[in-house]
Write a protein that holds these residues in place. Structure first.
Motif, PDB file in Angstrom:
ATOM      1  N   GLU A 111       3.221   2.394  -5.638  1.00  0.00           N
ATOM      2  CA  GLU A 111       2.363   2.392  -6.823  1.00  0.00           C
ATOM      3  C   GLU A 111       3.254   2.456  -8.056  1.00  0.00           C
ATOM      4  N   THR A 131       0.811  -1.218   0.000  1.00  0.00           N
ATOM      5  CA  THR A 131       0.000   0.000   0.000  1.00  0.00           C
ATOM      6  C   THR A 131       0.848   1.274   0.000  1.00  0.00           C
ATOM      7  N   ARG A 132       2.144   1.142   0.196  1.00  0.00           N
ATOM      8  CA  ARG A 132       3.038   2.301   0.142  1.00  0.00           C
ATOM      9  C   ARG A 132       3.751   2.421  -1.203  1.00  0.00           C
TER      10      ARG A 132
END
Length: 154
Positions: free
Chosen positions: A50, A47-48
């Motif tokens: 992209e 989630t940290r």
């Protein structure tokens, strides 16, 4: 143009962009090895992190990948406890440069960092990439720090 998170299907195109800054590399010529597979899988579930791509929109969102970048959100005590966004692996196909695609991709990255509440966006760029440095400065990035790296591979 369509901006979106990269999928596994995009991996050869992203690796082709990273393979050569000055020449268009055919994604079909890219052999995706296990290390790249594992790295992409790690990015995809973190989630940290992209991995963003810009496509031409042909054949829907899965069109030709024209650009990419990776955003990593780093927690820290500076910036009043806000995360900072680290931009890496910024590439636009050499035959599509000068069309504003890179600027649009970077504006998307900055907007995503703002939406997430980051205190700043940072990046490093190889000292040999003078054109890239001018590009980042046009976008408002300042040369505020001197960077250092230590390679752990020979």
């Amino acid at each position: 143009m369509i901006f979106r998170e990269a999928t596994r299907q995009d991996l050869p195109a992203v690796l082709a962009l990273l393979a050569d800054e000055d020449e268009v590399v055919d994604p079909a010529s890219i052999v995706v090895d296990g290390a790249s597979e594992r790295a992409f899988a790690s990015i995809a579930v973190d989630t940290r992190n992209e991995m963003l791509v810009l496509t031409d929109g042909s054949d829907g969102p899965d069109g030709v990948v024209l650009g990419c970048l990776q955003l990593t959100y780093i927690p820290g005590l500076g910036q009043n406890g806000r995360e900072r966004a680290l931009v890496e692996a910024v590439r636009v196909r050499p035959d599509r440069r000068g069309e504003g695609l890179g600027a649009a991709l970077m504006r998307l990255a900055v907007a995503r960092a703002r939406e997430r509440g980051c205190g700043l966006v940072q990046l490093t760029s190889n000292k040999r990439r003078a054109a890239a440095h001018r590009f980042y400065e046009r976008l408002g990035f300042a040369r505020s720090h001197e960077g250092f790296k230590l390679s752990l591979t020979d």
